[in-house]
Design an enzyme around this catalytic site. Sequence first.
Site, PDB file in Angstrom:
ATOM      1  CG  ASP A  51      -6.707  -3.608   3.485  1.00 36.22           C
ATOM      2  OD1 ASP A  51      -6.639  -4.554   2.915  1.00 36.22           O
ATOM      3  OD2 ASP A  51      -5.825  -2.618   3.262  1.00 36.22           O
ATOM      4  CG  ASP A  53      -0.502  -6.698   3.172  1.00 37.76           C
ATOM      5  OD1 ASP A  53       0.594  -7.162   3.582  1.00 37.76           O
ATOM      6  OD2 ASP A  53      -1.388  -7.617   2.568  1.00 37.76           O
ATOM      7  CG  ASP A 240      -3.307   0.338   2.914  1.00 33.57           C
ATOM      8  OD1 ASP A 240      -4.181  -0.557   2.603  1.00 33.57           O
ATOM      9  OD2 ASP A 240      -2.257   0.403   2.524  1.00 33.57           O
TER      10      ASP A 240
HETATM   11  O1  LIG Z   1      -5.871  -5.738   0.683  1.00 31.74           O
HETATM   12  P1  LIG Z   1      -4.532  -6.002   1.475  1.00 31.74           P
HETATM   13  O2  LIG Z   1      -4.794  -6.881   2.450  1.00 31.74           O
HETATM   14  O3  LIG Z   1      -4.166  -4.609   1.796  1.00 31.74           O
HETATM   15  O4  LIG Z   1      -3.579  -6.529   0.419  1.00 31.74           O
HETATM   16  C1  LIG Z   1      -3.067  -5.812  -0.498  1.00 31.74           C
HETATM   17  C2  LIG Z   1      -1.790  -6.588  -1.198  1.00 31.74           C
HETATM   18  O5  LIG Z   1      -0.934  -6.614  -0.090  1.00 31.74           O
HETATM   19  C3  LIG Z   1       0.427  -7.188  -0.218  1.00 31.74           C
HETATM   20  O6  LIG Z   1       1.208  -6.471  -0.924  1.00 31.74           O
HETATM   21  C4  LIG Z   1       1.451  -5.231  -0.255  1.00 31.74           C
HETATM   22  O7  LIG Z   1       2.081  -5.674   0.901  1.00 31.74           O
HETATM   23  C5  LIG Z   1       3.232  -6.169   1.019  1.00 31.74           C
HETATM   24  C6  LIG Z   1       3.778  -6.220   2.393  1.00 31.74           C
HETATM   25  O8  LIG Z   1       3.611  -5.193   2.970  1.00 31.74           O
HETATM   26  C7  LIG Z   1       4.490  -5.404   0.224  1.00 31.74           C
HETATM   27  O9  LIG Z   1       5.589  -5.993   0.119  1.00 31.74           O
HETATM   28  C8  LIG Z   1       3.881  -5.030  -1.363  1.00 31.74           C
HETATM   29  O10 LIG Z   1       4.597  -4.262  -2.014  1.00 31.74           O
HETATM   30  C9  LIG Z   1       2.585  -4.484  -1.338  1.00 31.74           C
HETATM   31  O11 LIG Z   1       1.902  -4.290  -2.767  1.00 31.74           O
HETATM   32  C10 LIG Z   1       0.188  -8.669  -1.047  1.00 31.74           C
HETATM   33  O12 LIG Z   1       1.133  -9.152  -1.411  1.00 31.74           O
HETATM   34  C11 LIG Z   1      -0.971  -8.434  -1.988  1.00 31.74           C
HETATM   35  O13 LIG Z   1      -1.202 -10.085  -2.490  1.00 31.74           O
HETATM   36  C12 LIG Z   1      -2.138  -7.935  -1.691  1.00 31.74           C
HETATM   37  O14 LIG Z   1      -3.077  -7.796  -2.843  1.00 31.74           O
END
Ligand SMILES: O=P(O)(O)OC[C@H]1O[C@H](O[C@H]2O[C@H](CO)[C@@H](O)[C@H](O)[C@H]2O)[C@H](O)[C@@H](O)[C@@H]1O
Length: 300
Positions: A51, A53, A240
């Site tokens: 994954d 983020d 996560d």
């Molecule tokens: O599946 P992932 O790679 O874990 O992505 C999940 C989402 O991540 C991002 O948003 C999240 O992370 C951001 C940066 O740390 C944070 O600012 C935000 O509050 C979180 O929700 C991304 O912007 C999404 O599009 C993803 O789906």
Amino acid sequence: MTVPPDDGRAPRSVSPDRAPATTTADRLPHALDTPEIAERLRGRRPAVFLDYDGVLTPIVPRPEDAIMTEEMRGIVRALAARCPVCIVSGRDRAVVAELSGVDDLVIAGSHGFDIHDPQRGVIEHEASRGWEDLVAEVTERVRTAASAIEGTQVEPKHASVALHDRHVAPDERPRVAALVDEVLAEHPGQLKVTPGKFVHEIQPKIDWNKGKAVTHLIGVLDLDRPDPDGRPTVPIYLGDDVTDEDAFRALAERGDGDHREPGLGILVIDPADAPGRETSATAVLATVDEVGRFLDGLAR
Ligand SMILES: O=P(O)(O)OC[C@H]1O[C@H](O[C@H]2O[C@H](CO)[C@@H](O)[C@H](O)[C@H]2O)[C@H](O)[C@@H](O)[C@@H]1O
């Protein structure tokens, strides 16, 4: 193996034959401490699904600032030189490629709706297309309505739209949730919302998720066959978020009565922050730094 404090429940083990279907984060063994992971990998090749983020980068206030460090990039590249490595993200794959600075890996973007392999090109699957007009319409609707709620951020994506409310005043967040409900109600049976970290992900209501994407990739990349050295593959997924649970489940269910190696799910979370979090993972890592150490160990 680290055994959580005894409270009368059986301790969690990473051995597939003894693992219950789910547990809570605070009962998972730590992936850096448990010799059982090394044991499960002995004589086998890992295939690592990552994954983005919260796993390869820490969660930061603004999505556009989640840039992978040079150090993590080096670790991921070294690992990819030794075994199959794929990134599976809720983000668009082009964005993952840009933020990670790695464009020669398989990337499953948009929660696995959009998969690309540098060697094979776009990897088609049952949910690859057919929802484009719906997503475009909903993105416009969300963008317009969210502009009236201060602090929202709309992230248009290939197969979904993400409505972030991290910077919305807490007492205004119910308005964001109400907007999401409204949009879903306007398209009965066509949309679903998946929760995230201060984000509502509005997607086409199709039975497709990160777990299905990982299973599909294992097939396309032929990972159920022994590698050139005759070693079977153990898929490992690190994630996560709630959406990563689909992948943990898919890997936990493998090898149940068939010839395939069961996989390992590694939840990246500080158990102290979410002790009651139900999970199908088999071990835990608390921070992105620990992810780096774990991947570095796999790469050696
Ligand atoms: O599946 P992932 O790679 O874990 O992505 C999940 C989402 O991540 C991002 O948003 C999240 O992370 C951001 C940066 O740390 C944070 O600012 C935000 O509050 C979180 O929700 C991304 O912007 C999404 O599009 C993803 O789906």
